[in-house]
Design a protein around this motif. Structure first.
Motif, PDB file in Angstrom:
ATOM      1  N   ASP A  29      44.921  -0.576  20.946  1.00 42.55           N
ATOM      2  CA  ASP A  29      45.452  -0.691  19.527  1.00 42.55           C
ATOM      3  C   ASP A  29      44.922  -1.840  18.530  1.00 42.55           C
ATOM      4  OD1 ASP A  29      46.826   1.285  20.539  1.00 42.55           O
ATOM      5  OD2 ASP A  29      48.804   0.011  20.934  1.00 42.55           O
ATOM      6  N   HIS A  30      44.463  -2.975  19.310  1.00 41.98           N
ATOM      7  CA  HIS A  30      44.072  -3.934  18.269  1.00 41.98           C
ATOM      8  C   HIS A  30      42.449  -4.422  18.811  1.00 41.98           C
ATOM      9  CE1 HIS A  30      47.728  -4.242  16.283  1.00 41.98           C
ATOM     10  NE2 HIS A  30      48.293  -4.105  17.613  1.00 41.98           N
ATOM     11  N   PRO A  31      41.291  -3.770  18.353  1.00 38.98           N
ATOM     12  CA  PRO A  31      40.351  -4.336  19.007  1.00 38.98           C
ATOM     13  C   PRO A  31      39.667  -5.525  18.319  1.00 38.98           C
ATOM     14  CG  PRO A  31      39.783  -2.260  17.744  1.00 38.98           C
ATOM     15  CD  PRO A  31      41.273  -2.484  17.786  1.00 38.98           C
ATOM     16  N   HIS A  32      38.777  -6.409  18.948  1.00 37.66           N
ATOM     17  CA  HIS A  32      38.473  -7.604  18.574  1.00 37.66           C
ATOM     18  C   HIS A  32      39.405  -8.653  18.325  1.00 37.66           C
ATOM     19  CE1 HIS A  32      35.698  -4.122  16.821  1.00 37.66           C
ATOM     20  NE2 HIS A  32      34.874  -4.674  18.263  1.00 37.66           N
ATOM     21  N   VAL A  33      40.538  -8.791  19.078  1.00 34.71           N
ATOM     22  CA  VAL A  33      41.362  -9.758  18.982  1.00 34.71           C
ATOM     23  C   VAL A  33      40.909 -11.035  19.836  1.00 34.71           C
ATOM     24  CG1 VAL A  33      43.073  -8.265  17.993  1.00 34.71           C
ATOM     25  CG2 VAL A  33      42.894  -8.644  20.259  1.00 34.71           C
ATOM     26  N   ASP A  34      41.543 -12.285  19.221  1.00 36.02           N
ATOM     27  CA  ASP A  34      41.372 -13.388  20.155  1.00 36.02           C
ATOM     28  C   ASP A  34      42.595 -13.425  21.194  1.00 36.02           C
ATOM     29  OD1 ASP A  34      43.802 -14.170  18.871  1.00 36.02           O
ATOM     30  OD2 ASP A  34      42.339 -15.746  17.487  1.00 36.02           O
ATOM     31  N   THR A  35      42.501 -14.356  21.868  1.00 37.54           N
ATOM     32  CA  THR A  35      43.513 -14.702  23.025  1.00 37.54           C
ATOM     33  C   THR A  35      44.612 -14.796  22.423  1.00 37.54           C
ATOM     34  OG1 THR A  35      41.644 -15.662  24.484  1.00 37.54           O
ATOM     35  CG2 THR A  35      43.879 -15.832  25.090  1.00 37.54           C
ATOM     36  N   ASP A  36      44.735 -15.710  21.544  1.00 34.09           N
ATOM     37  CA  ASP A  36      46.285 -15.995  20.816  1.00 34.09           C
ATOM     38  C   ASP A  36      46.824 -14.701  20.606  1.00 34.09           C
ATOM     39  OD1 ASP A  36      46.182 -18.530  21.577  1.00 34.09           O
ATOM     40  OD2 ASP A  36      45.440 -19.213  19.615  1.00 34.09           O
ATOM     41  N   THR A  37      46.127 -13.906  19.852  1.00 33.93           N
ATOM     42  CA  THR A  37      46.618 -12.559  19.311  1.00 33.93           C
ATOM     43  C   THR A  37      47.113 -11.585  20.526  1.00 33.93           C
ATOM     44  OG1 THR A  37      45.064 -12.767  17.337  1.00 33.93           O
ATOM     45  CG2 THR A  37      46.086 -10.536  17.800  1.00 33.93           C
ATOM     46  N   VAL A  38      46.415 -11.632  21.631  1.00 30.65           N
ATOM     47  CA  VAL A  38      46.555 -10.950  22.629  1.00 30.65           C
ATOM     48  C   VAL A  38      47.761 -11.103  23.093  1.00 30.65           C
ATOM     49  CG1 VAL A  38      46.008 -10.029  24.936  1.00 30.65           C
ATOM     50  CG2 VAL A  38      44.212 -10.232  23.302  1.00 30.65           C
ATOM     51  N   ILE A  39      48.016 -12.482  23.577  1.00 34.67           N
ATOM     52  CA  ILE A  39      49.290 -13.312  23.754  1.00 34.67           C
ATOM     53  C   ILE A  39      50.460 -12.664  23.098  1.00 34.67           C
ATOM     54  CG2 ILE A  39      50.621 -15.622  24.171  1.00 34.67           C
ATOM     55  CD1 ILE A  39      47.812 -16.625  24.939  1.00 34.67           C
ATOM     56  N   ALA A  40      50.276 -12.963  21.901  1.00 33.14           N
ATOM     57  CA  ALA A  40      51.498 -12.468  20.900  1.00 33.14           C
ATOM     58  C   ALA A  40      51.833 -10.953  20.992  1.00 33.14           C
ATOM     59  CB  ALA A  40      51.019 -12.976  19.219  1.00 33.14           C
ATOM     60  N   ALA A  75      32.448 -18.356  15.928  1.00 36.04           N
ATOM     61  CA  ALA A  75      33.839 -17.674  16.171  1.00 36.04           C
ATOM     62  C   ALA A  75      34.361 -17.995  17.611  1.00 36.04           C
ATOM     63  CB  ALA A  75      33.615 -16.349  15.853  1.00 36.04           C
ATOM     64  N   THR A  76      35.816 -17.695  17.780  1.00 40.22           N
ATOM     65  CA  THR A  76      36.347 -17.708  18.870  1.00 40.22           C
ATOM     66  C   THR A  76      36.101 -16.355  19.659  1.00 40.22           C
ATOM     67  OG1 THR A  76      38.286 -16.832  18.000  1.00 40.22           O
ATOM     68  CG2 THR A  76      38.105 -19.157  18.104  1.00 40.22           C
ATOM     69  N   ALA A  77      36.267 -16.579  21.091  1.00 45.57           N
ATOM     70  CA  ALA A  77      36.113 -15.253  21.733  1.00 45.57           C
ATOM     71  C   ALA A  77      37.120 -14.395  21.361  1.00 45.57           C
ATOM     72  CB  ALA A  77      36.177 -15.434  23.314  1.00 45.57           C
ATOM     73  N   ARG A  78      36.478 -12.936  21.526  1.00 47.26           N
ATOM     74  CA  ARG A  78      37.284 -11.774  21.047  1.00 47.26           C
ATOM     75  C   ARG A  78      37.083 -10.702  22.222  1.00 47.26           C
ATOM     76  NH1 ARG A  78      38.606 -11.539  15.545  1.00 47.26           N
ATOM     77  NH2 ARG A  78      37.863 -13.608  14.770  1.00 47.26           N
ATOM     78  N   TYR A  79      38.063  -9.955  22.154  1.00 45.10           N
ATOM     79  CA  TYR A  79      38.012  -8.641  23.493  1.00 45.10           C
ATOM     80  C   TYR A  79      38.276  -7.484  22.802  1.00 45.10           C
ATOM     81  CZ  TYR A  79      38.688 -12.896  26.388  1.00 45.10           C
ATOM     82  OH  TYR A  79      38.746 -14.036  26.875  1.00 45.10           O
ATOM     83  N   GLU A  80      37.770  -6.781  23.685  1.00 45.18           N
ATOM     84  CA  GLU A  80      37.736  -5.117  23.077  1.00 45.18           C
ATOM     85  C   GLU A  80      37.743  -4.402  24.381  1.00 45.18           C
ATOM     86  OE1 GLU A  80      34.484  -3.783  20.820  1.00 45.18           O
ATOM     87  OE2 GLU A  80      32.984  -4.761  22.183  1.00 45.18           O
ATOM     88  N   SER A  81      38.215  -3.263  24.259  1.00 46.30           N
ATOM     89  CA  SER A  81      38.270  -2.293  25.434  1.00 46.30           C
ATOM     90  C   SER A  81      37.157  -1.277  25.316  1.00 46.30           C
ATOM     91  CB  SER A  81      39.676  -1.733  25.629  1.00 46.30           C
ATOM     92  OG  SER A  81      40.060  -0.761  24.443  1.00 46.30           O
ATOM     93  N   ARG A  82      36.636  -1.098  24.465  1.00 43.26           N
ATOM     94  CA  ARG A  82      35.365  -0.345  24.140  1.00 43.26           C
ATOM     95  C   ARG A  82      34.208  -0.726  24.907  1.00 43.26           C
ATOM     96  NH1 ARG A  82      31.972   1.925  18.597  1.00 43.26           N
ATOM     97  NH2 ARG A  82      30.486   3.097  20.057  1.00 43.26           N
ATOM     98  N   VAL A  83      34.069  -0.227  26.215  1.00 46.40           N
ATOM     99  CA  VAL A  83      33.057  -0.635  26.951  1.00 46.40           C
ATOM    100  C   VAL A  83      31.971   0.313  27.607  1.00 46.40           C
ATOM    101  CG1 VAL A  83      34.487  -2.568  27.814  1.00 46.40           C
ATOM    102  CG2 VAL A  83      34.562  -0.329  29.137  1.00 46.40           C
ATOM    103  N   ALA A  84      32.079   1.562  27.343  1.00 46.90           N
ATOM    104  CA  ALA A  84      31.292   2.448  27.858  1.00 46.90           C
ATOM    105  C   ALA A  84      29.984   2.701  27.458  1.00 46.90           C
ATOM    106  CB  ALA A  84      32.187   3.825  27.829  1.00 46.90           C
ATOM    107  N   ASP A  85      29.730   1.806  26.261  1.00 38.06           N
ATOM    108  CA  ASP A  85      28.497   1.991  25.688  1.00 38.06           C
ATOM    109  C   ASP A  85      27.783   0.842  25.220  1.00 38.06           C
ATOM    110  OD1 ASP A  85      30.172   1.240  23.669  1.00 38.06           O
ATOM    111  OD2 ASP A  85      29.895   2.912  22.253  1.00 38.06           O
ATOM    112  N   ASN A  86      26.558   0.744  24.611  1.00 32.94           N
ATOM    113  CA  ASN A  86      25.887  -0.542  24.497  1.00 32.94           C
ATOM    114  C   ASN A  86      26.002  -0.631  22.987  1.00 32.94           C
ATOM    115  OD1 ASN A  86      24.395  -2.769  24.694  1.00 32.94           O
ATOM    116  ND2 ASN A  86      22.402  -1.542  24.305  1.00 32.94           N
TER     117      ASN A  86
END
Length: 151
Positions: A29-40, A75-86
């Motif tokens: 629901d929130h791609p490209h978020v940092d760890t603190d945002t994921v925690i929240a 920038a701080t590390a960000r995370y996303e779940s779109r992984v099936a492509d380059n």
């Protein structure tokens, strides 16, 4: 959607846990978020989950390829779940917003190194830098014909 997440976790031999499901949902629901945002985001549904649990989940999901960790320069590390492509990313120099950019030329690695030095290249990481539409609008000069001095 939970059953899709459960299947993804099982496919990479990870146990299905509420924190893992919550992190996957947050990143969907929130791609490209940092760890603190994921925690929240996770704590909005599970207030007692610890920082360490979320860090551990992110590491496990990244290690198994269910999540991608990106870190544009400065920038701080960000995370996303779109992984099936380059795919690649475009980053706003002003506010740090990140958006996905599909591969410029076909399939992975989509760019060919001039000299690969004998490496077997399977991925190319490209980061485009610029100004997002919101920040570009903020920096445009005001229309002089609309000012009080021109009436």
């Amino acid at each position: 959607m939970t059953s899709d997440f459960e299947a993804q976790l099982r496919a990479v031999s990870l146990r299905v846990t509420r924190p893992r499901l919550a992190v996957l949902a947050a990143l969907r629901d929130h791609p490209h978020v940092d760890t603190d945002t994921v925690i929240a985001l996770v704590r909005s549904d599970y207030p007692s989950v610890s920082h360490q649990t979320v860090y551990d989940v992110l590491r496990a999901l990244t290690d198994t390829g269910l999540v991608r960790r990106i870190q544009p320069a400065g920038a701080t590390a960000r995370y996303e779940s779109r992984v099936a492509d380059n795919h690649h990313h475009v980053v706003c120099r002003s506010c740090g917003a990140i958006a996905d950019v599909d591969c410029a030329v076909g399939h992975a690695p989509c760019l060919t190194a001039d000299d690969d030095h004998g490496f077997v290249v399977d991925e190319a990481e490209v980061v485009y830098w610029g100004t997002c539409p919101d920040c570009a609008t903020d920096t445009l000069p005001s229309d002089p014909s609309s000012s009080e001095g021109n009436r």
